[in-house]
Motif scaffolding. Structure first.
Motif, PDB file in Angstrom:
ATOM      1  N   THR A 181       1.146  -1.306  -0.184  1.00 50.90           N
ATOM      2  CA  THR A 181       0.285   0.379  -0.149  1.00 50.90           C
ATOM      3  C   THR A 181       1.120   0.824  -0.322  1.00 50.90           C
ATOM      4  OG1 THR A 181      -0.349   0.000   2.808  1.00 50.90           O
ATOM      5  CG2 THR A 181      -2.146  -1.106   1.416  1.00 50.90           C
ATOM      6  N   THR A 203       0.403  -7.114   3.035  1.00 50.92           N
ATOM      7  CA  THR A 203       0.449  -6.310   3.688  1.00 50.92           C
ATOM      8  C   THR A 203      -0.174  -6.653   5.293  1.00 50.92           C
ATOM      9  OG1 THR A 203      -1.281  -3.566   3.333  1.00 50.92           O
ATOM     10  CG2 THR A 203      -2.557  -6.255   2.910  1.00 50.92           C
ATOM     11  N   ILE A 292      18.318  -2.920  -5.503  1.00 54.20           N
ATOM     12  CA  ILE A 292      18.445  -1.714  -6.253  1.00 54.20           C
ATOM     13  C   ILE A 292      19.353  -0.070  -5.148  1.00 54.20           C
ATOM     14  CG2 ILE A 292      16.502   0.470  -7.173  1.00 54.20           C
ATOM     15  CD1 ILE A 292      17.190  -2.438  -8.490  1.00 54.20           C
ATOM     16  N   SER A 294      18.170   3.717  -6.432  1.00 62.30           N
ATOM     17  CA  SER A 294      18.003   4.410  -7.581  1.00 62.30           C
ATOM     18  C   SER A 294      18.165   6.145  -7.489  1.00 62.30           C
ATOM     19  CB  SER A 294      15.565   4.972  -6.968  1.00 62.30           C
ATOM     20  OG  SER A 294      15.255   5.915  -6.322  1.00 62.30           O
TER      21      SER A 294
END
Ligand SMILES: NC(=O)c1ccc[n+]([C@@H]2O[C@H](COP(=O)([O-])OP(=O)(O)OC[C@H]3O[C@@H](n4cnc5c(N)ncnc54)[C@H](OP(=O)(O)O)[C@@H]3O)[C@@H](O)[C@H]2O)c1
Length: 351
Positions: A181, A203, A292, A294
């Motif tokens: 979410t 979630t 990762i 970014s």
């Protein structure tokens, strides 16, 4: 001839810069440090206070990420010195530049590198950054849409790129998204759906099951069922891959539930910093685990992702789950994201 034209452009830009009043004011969220507590307030600043880089941008949109909340609450791993303006995302129009690549009036996107960390960021009406951090907005994407994605979307896109380069295909089996979410999670879910995958959404907000199914989740499971000490180093193989925005025990357990040749891209740590794992999923099932980052991704890789968002990865419904707010509303939204209570993305809209 080309260099003469360039010289003339630089001269013109510098002259225009001279026309911008030295004390031109702008509004920004300023985080200040007082006796080890951190206060966030909207203040007026001079454009001349901005750092001395080559490209001045009038920010039209920004967006709220977890990292911004860390910066705004005194996390020294993100921001060393205060007062500071957070905001790792900005989309706007170049006001003036002495760089080589762009001209005033260009619509551009800036995400990451040092912006919002130790360089004043997108929670102000102006930023001044090196042009190496700037990407020209692709044609088939508006500035407003770009900040519906923001760094969260870019990160989801970078995760997806790694998984696809590793050969992941919908026919390989189900995939998962954790922290679903949240900003990274929701866009990861939408991207997986767009590309034809069956997605399990993990979630802590089971009351959002219908919302997540409408966005494309096939199954929704409670994150508490995974937030446990490692059960066994090899568990039932369920997932061909996934995007993890949480880390900690949840990622530790997901690593053990992957099928042969699976791939996971991980980017987050809201669930904890450590990873409890063994070598078995890697050498007995050929699992690949990609990390990762970014912010420091190569600019050409960022460009590739933004171009994808404007073409084959275009999410027509990207604007539907965005909360648009003004600068004044940011402090409240920062508190919410720190408490894990944010659902979806928050976009900051300037006049
Ligand atoms: N590596 C990178 O380049 C990069 C880039 C962007 C973000 N990030 C990181 O990725 C993570 C997610 O970022 P975001 O912007 O999507 O944040 P966000 O909007 O706050 O979403 C995080 C989501 O994680 C879940 N969550 C919250 N607290 C949790 C807990 N204690 N244990 C397990 N799950 C929890 C919640 O989703 P549910 O309730 O649905 O579980 C929450 O909505 C952050 O750690 C952020 O720093 C990394």
């Amino acid at each position: 001839m080309r260099s003469e034209t360039k010289l003339f452009e630089v001269f013109l830009c510098k002259s225009l810069y001279a026309l911008i009043p030295f004390d031109m004011k702008y509004k920004a969220l300023i985080t200040t440090e007082e006796d080890k507590s951190y206060l966030n307030a909207i203040e007026e600043r001079d454009v001349s206070d901005l750092p001395n880089h080559d490209t001045l941008i009038k920010v039209k949109f920004s967006s709220l990420n977890y990292k911004d909340a860390l910066s705004a609450s005194g996390n020294k791993g993100v921001t060393r010195n205060y007062p500071h303006t957070p905001g790792i995302d900005a989309a706007g129009i170049i006001e003036e530049t002495t760089g080589e690549k762009y001209k005033s009036g260009d619509e551009v996107i800036v995400t990451g590198y040092d912006m919002g960390m130790n360089t004043f960021g997108g929670f102000g009406e102006y930023i001044r950054v090196p042009e190496d951090w700037v990407i020209k907005k692709p044609d088939n994407l508006t500035l407003s849409e770009s900040m519906a994605f923001g760094t969260a979307g870019l990160t989801a896109g970078l995760c997806m790129r790694k998984l696809l380069l590793n050969g992941l295909k919908p026919e390989d089996g189900d995939v998962f998204v954790s922290g679903v979410t949240g900003g990274v999670g929701i866009i990861s879910l939408m991207l997986f759906k767009k590309l034809g995958f069956n997605v399990t959404a993990i979630t802590g907000k089971l009351d959002q099951e219908e919302f997540l199914k409408n966005l494309g989740a096939t199954n929704v499971i409670d994150r508490n069922t995974l937030d446990l000490d490692l059960i066994s180093p090899l568990q039932k193989p369920i997932y061909a891959g996934g995007i993890d925005a949480v880390g900690g025990k949840i990622l530790s357990n997901l690593i053990c539930s992957t099928s042969q040749r699976a791939a996971i891209a991980c980017c987050g740590m809201v669930g904890g910093l450590s990873l409890d794992t063994s070598i078995f999923p890697f050498i007995l099932r050929g699992l690949s685990l990609f990390g990762i980052d970014s912010a420091e991704s190569l600019i050409e890789v960022k460009e590739e992702i933004w171009n994808n968002f404007s073409s084959s990865w275009k999410l027509e419904n990207i604007d539907e789950n965005i909360k648009d707010i003004s600068l004044n509303e940011l402090p409240n939204e920062i508190d919410k994201i720190l408490k894990g209570n944010q659902i979806g993305r928050v976009r900051v809209v300037y006049d």
